[in-house]
Design a protein around this motif. Structure first.
Motif, PDB file in Angstrom:
ATOM      1  N   ARG A 204      -9.158  -8.564   8.151  1.00  0.00           N
ATOM      2  CA  ARG A 204      -9.541  -7.987   6.867  1.00  0.00           C
ATOM      3  C   ARG A 204      -8.982  -6.576   6.707  1.00  0.00           C
ATOM      4  O   ARG A 204      -8.889  -5.810   7.667  1.00  0.00           O
ATOM      5  N   THR A 205      -8.585  -6.240   5.485  1.00  0.00           N
ATOM      6  CA  THR A 205      -8.088  -4.902   5.166  1.00  0.00           C
ATOM      7  C   THR A 205      -9.082  -4.215   4.233  1.00  0.00           C
ATOM      8  O   THR A 205      -9.403  -4.756   3.166  1.00  0.00           O
ATOM      9  N   SER A 206      -9.577  -3.051   4.650  1.00  0.00           N
ATOM     10  CA  SER A 206     -10.547  -2.343   3.820  1.00  0.00           C
ATOM     11  C   SER A 206     -10.027  -0.944   3.489  1.00  0.00           C
ATOM     12  O   SER A 206      -9.163  -0.399   4.179  1.00  0.00           O
ATOM     13  N   TYR A 207     -10.588  -0.373   2.411  1.00  0.00           N
ATOM     14  CA  TYR A 207     -10.174   0.958   1.977  1.00  0.00           C
ATOM     15  C   TYR A 207     -11.391   1.680   1.404  1.00  0.00           C
ATOM     16  O   TYR A 207     -12.199   1.083   0.682  1.00  0.00           O
ATOM     17  N   THR A 208     -11.518   2.951   1.737  1.00  0.00           N
ATOM     18  CA  THR A 208     -12.604   3.780   1.220  1.00  0.00           C
ATOM     19  C   THR A 208     -12.090   4.610   0.054  1.00  0.00           C
ATOM     20  O   THR A 208     -11.098   5.332   0.181  1.00  0.00           O
ATOM     21  N   ASP A 213      -8.976   8.332  -7.175  1.00  0.00           N
ATOM     22  CA  ASP A 213      -8.546   6.935  -7.118  1.00  0.00           C
ATOM     23  C   ASP A 213      -8.946   6.169  -8.374  1.00  0.00           C
ATOM     24  O   ASP A 213      -9.939   6.496  -9.036  1.00  0.00           O
ATOM     25  N   CYS A 214      -8.168   5.130  -8.672  1.00  0.00           N
ATOM     26  CA  CYS A 214      -8.516   4.178  -9.726  1.00  0.00           C
ATOM     27  C   CYS A 214      -8.049   2.810  -9.251  1.00  0.00           C
ATOM     28  O   CYS A 214      -7.236   2.705  -8.324  1.00  0.00           O
ATOM     29  N   VAL A 215      -8.543   1.755  -9.885  1.00  0.00           N
ATOM     30  CA  VAL A 215      -8.207   0.404  -9.437  1.00  0.00           C
ATOM     31  C   VAL A 215      -6.705   0.160  -9.498  1.00  0.00           C
ATOM     32  O   VAL A 215      -6.090  -0.330  -8.541  1.00  0.00           O
ATOM     33  N   SER A 216      -6.074   0.513 -10.616  1.00  0.00           N
ATOM     34  CA  SER A 216      -4.635   0.268 -10.755  1.00  0.00           C
ATOM     35  C   SER A 216      -3.830   1.127  -9.775  1.00  0.00           C
ATOM     36  O   SER A 216      -2.796   0.680  -9.251  1.00  0.00           O
ATOM     37  N   CYS A 217      -4.322   2.368  -9.501  1.00  0.00           N
ATOM     38  CA  CYS A 217      -3.610   3.241  -8.551  1.00  0.00           C
ATOM     39  C   CYS A 217      -3.647   2.645  -7.148  1.00  0.00           C
ATOM     40  O   CYS A 217      -2.636   2.616  -6.429  1.00  0.00           O
ATOM     41  N   ILE A 218      -4.826   2.168  -6.739  1.00  0.00           N
ATOM     42  CA  ILE A 218      -4.980   1.587  -5.401  1.00  0.00           C
ATOM     43  C   ILE A 218      -4.128   0.332  -5.278  1.00  0.00           C
ATOM     44  O   ILE A 218      -3.479   0.102  -4.258  1.00  0.00           O
ATOM     45  N   ALA A 219      -4.112  -0.471  -6.328  1.00  0.00           N
ATOM     46  CA  ALA A 219      -3.302  -1.697  -6.320  1.00  0.00           C
ATOM     47  C   ALA A 219      -1.829  -1.368  -6.107  1.00  0.00           C
ATOM     48  O   ALA A 219      -1.123  -2.036  -5.337  1.00  0.00           O
ATOM     49  N   ASP A 239     -14.067  -1.431 -14.338  1.00  0.00           N
ATOM     50  CA  ASP A 239     -13.117  -0.631 -13.555  1.00  0.00           C
ATOM     51  C   ASP A 239     -13.740   0.611 -12.921  1.00  0.00           C
ATOM     52  O   ASP A 239     -13.027   1.513 -12.477  1.00  0.00           O
ATOM     53  N   PHE A 240     -15.089   0.671 -12.874  1.00  0.00           N
ATOM     54  CA  PHE A 240     -15.740   1.864 -12.323  1.00  0.00           C
ATOM     55  C   PHE A 240     -15.866   1.755 -10.809  1.00  0.00           C
ATOM     56  O   PHE A 240     -16.473   0.818 -10.284  1.00  0.00           O
ATOM     57  N   ILE A 241     -15.270   2.702 -10.079  1.00  0.00           N
ATOM     58  CA  ILE A 241     -15.437   2.825  -8.631  1.00  0.00           C
ATOM     59  C   ILE A 241     -15.779   4.280  -8.326  1.00  0.00           C
ATOM     60  O   ILE A 241     -15.367   5.187  -9.042  1.00  0.00           O
ATOM     61  N   ALA A 242     -16.554   4.481  -7.266  1.00  0.00           N
ATOM     62  CA  ALA A 242     -17.015   5.829  -6.918  1.00  0.00           C
ATOM     63  C   ALA A 242     -16.488   6.227  -5.552  1.00  0.00           C
ATOM     64  O   ALA A 242     -16.165   5.378  -4.701  1.00  0.00           O
ATOM     65  N   LEU A 247     -13.649  -0.929  -0.423  1.00  0.00           N
ATOM     66  CA  LEU A 247     -12.940  -2.009  -1.108  1.00  0.00           C
ATOM     67  C   LEU A 247     -12.302  -2.946  -0.095  1.00  0.00           C
ATOM     68  O   LEU A 247     -11.710  -2.504   0.895  1.00  0.00           O
ATOM     69  N   ASP A 248     -12.430  -4.243  -0.345  1.00  0.00           N
ATOM     70  CA  ASP A 248     -11.747  -5.251   0.461  1.00  0.00           C
ATOM     71  C   ASP A 248     -10.409  -5.539  -0.202  1.00  0.00           C
ATOM     72  O   ASP A 248     -10.347  -6.055  -1.324  1.00  0.00           O
ATOM     73  N   LEU A 249      -9.312  -5.194   0.480  1.00  0.00           N
ATOM     74  CA  LEU A 249      -7.966  -5.366  -0.075  1.00  0.00           C
ATOM     75  C   LEU A 249      -7.199  -6.498   0.596  1.00  0.00           C
ATOM     76  O   LEU A 249      -5.977  -6.599   0.494  1.00  0.00           O
ATOM     77  N   THR A 250      -7.930  -7.369   1.304  1.00  0.00           N
ATOM     78  CA  THR A 250      -7.290  -8.455   2.050  1.00  0.00           C
ATOM     79  C   THR A 250      -6.615  -9.445   1.112  1.00  0.00           C
ATOM     80  O   THR A 250      -7.205  -9.884   0.127  1.00  0.00           O
ATOM     81  N   ILE A 251      -5.376  -9.776   1.422  1.00  0.00           N
ATOM     82  CA  ILE A 251      -4.650 -10.793   0.657  1.00  0.00           C
ATOM     83  C   ILE A 251      -4.705 -12.098   1.453  1.00  0.00           C
ATOM     84  O   ILE A 251      -4.066 -12.231   2.502  1.00  0.00           O
TER      85      ILE A 251
END
Length: 465
Positions: A204-208, A213-219, A239-242, A247-251
């Motif tokens: 699993r890939t996670s990110y704090t 940060d924003c969703v599109s930026c992290i993507a 699209d609200f993140i704090a 975040l789980d970024l696992t593909i």
């Protein structure tokens, strides 16, 4: 003479007695033993014929206890045994047992699951292999759940029924189940095979989330699609993140994909709409309700194709009015006023094909209807006043028309806008060209209808056939 004869008789008697004794002694030393051979090689003698079978059963029982689901086979048939008689021969049970244990082999008759030629796992029996494959299919087709509840509006104030009938459920890849002889210790754990087939065996890939940060930026930074982020983290709303959110970024990359074709039917309430009757004898701004009207009922059937639960194609195959709506009749003063809608909407594109309908999509709400057409011209669905004509990061180039009767429509992802804010448009006027601006994965029109409370409503309940 007589004396000589007696001596001869005594000698014969002695010889006979000696011979008899010798035979008795030898007879006592002649024993029946069982000769054991393996692959033509003599291993020794055993005292009992059933010892060989007993040793084989003991070895097989040990393996069967360790692997209870395995279908075991052994090489017991290669051991040959025969009864023989030998002088002065002792059984060699202990020695032969050691020789037997060194050569005795217990194997499992396993079943391989191959996906496009790659062996994903080996399981104990055919039933287990079929059960694993069925579990993968069941993840994306719940055949016994035929009735669900959907809603006409976002707030679910009016609920109608929908039905789903699966036409076909099949694997995209080529799947082969075949037998193989293997060491029982090499049999795969069924749950691990399922995880591997579903692509869940990866790390699993996670990110704090950090400041800014924003969703599109992290993507973009992690080279993952926003869809992956929304799917893995369904708790994200609007699209609200704090800062500090995990975040789980696992593909996930499943080795086995399930393609389902389903017929989806829903019955929706059709709003009555408004029919305005202009009266030149009545002063401007005055109106009178002549008839409150009555909502209708529409039944829509779609043919949807999904891969691993993700919608890849959707077509309206049948749409029928089960009960016609009776429009609300309003007598309005003065002459016809340009920019006031009728409440009856036409399709904003010609010969549309619906590619994504109104409702839940991968854990997020899809607030409109996506459709495509070979003719990319976009028309006003009803008369009204343009209150927005510009660009945002999500809708791209888009137009919002206020129909001044309680409804607004939105037309998104345009490549070109052919109107401007403040313009009065009539139903059928050209307002733009279809495109793929903003958050879009291909050329299409995203179309929304909103009521006076700014609720998003299923456009298919309004659109004329």
């Amino acid at each position: 003479m007589i004396h000589s004869l007696q001596q001869k008789l005594k000698l014969v008697l002695v010889i006979f007695l000696l011979t008899l004794c010798t035979c008795l002694i030898l007879g006592m030393q002649l024993k029946t033993v069982y000769q054991v051979e393996f692959d033509g090689k003599k291993l020794g003698y055993i005292s009992e014929m059933n010892l060989l079978k007993k040793w084989g059963q003991e070895q097989s029982s040990i393996v069967q206890f360790k692997y209870p689901d395995a279908e075991l086979v052994s090489n017991q048939a290669l051991f040959k045994i025969k009864s023989v008689k030998r002088f002065f021969t002792k059984a060699q049970d202990e020695k032969v047992e050691q020789e037997f244990n060194q050569r005795f082999i217990v194997e499992s008759s396993g079943y391989t699951i191959q996906v496009d030629g790659e062996v994903v796992g080996v399981v104990a029996n055919k039933e287990m292999a079929e059960l694993i494959l069925q579990k993968i299919k069941n993840n994306f087709s719940v055949r016994n759940q035929s009735m669900e509840v959907t809603s006409l509006s976002w707030k679910k104030e009016q609920q109608q029924y929908k039905t789903v009938t699966y036409k076909s459920v099949q694997f995209v890849e080529n799947v082969i189940v075949s037998t193989v002889k293997t060491d029982p210790a090499l049999l795969s754990n069924p749950e691990e095979v399922i995880k591997k087939l579903k692509g869940e065996d990866i790390k699993r890939t996670s990110y704090t989330v950090k400041e800014g940060d924003c969703v599109s930026c992290i993507a973009q930074d992690f080279n993952v699609s926003q869809e992956v982020i929304y799917s893995n983290n369904p708790w994200i709303q609007d699209d609200f993140i704090a800062i500090g959110d995990k975040l789980d970024l696992t593909i996930s990359k499943p080795k086995l994909s399930v393609k389902t074709t389903e017929e989806y039917t829903e019955r929706l309430q059709v709003p009555s709409g408004v029919k305005i009757i202009y009266d030149n004898s009545m002063r401007v701004g005055r109106s009178k309700v002549l008839d409150q009207g009555k909502p209708g009922m529409k039944k829509i059937t779609y043919l949807r194709t999904k891969i691993n639960g993700k919608l890849i194609d959707e077509k309206v195959v049948k749409s029928e009015i089960q009960q016609k709506a009776v429009p609300k009749k309003v007598l309005q003063g003065a002459k016809i006023i340009k920019g006031i809608g009728s409440g009856v909407f036409d399709w904003p594109i010609i010969d549309p094909t619906v590619t994504s309908q109104f409702g839940k999509r991968w854990g997020r709400f899809h607030a409109g209807t996506d459709s495509v057409s070979s003719n990319r011209t976009i028309y006003a669905a009803d008369s009204g006043k343009v209150i927005y004509a510009g660009f945002t990061s999500d809708y791209g180039n888009h137009v919002i028309i206020d129909h001044q009767n309680g409804y607004q429509t939105l037309y998104a992802h345009m490549s070109k806008i052919n109107t401007k804010k403040g313009s009065l448009v009539e139903k059928g006027d050209t307002i733009g060209i279809m495109g793929t601006t903003g958050r879009s994965t291909g050329v299409h029109l995203h179309f929304e209808i909103r009521n006076k409370d700014n609720e998003k409503i299923n456009p298919l309940t309004f659109l004329n056939e």
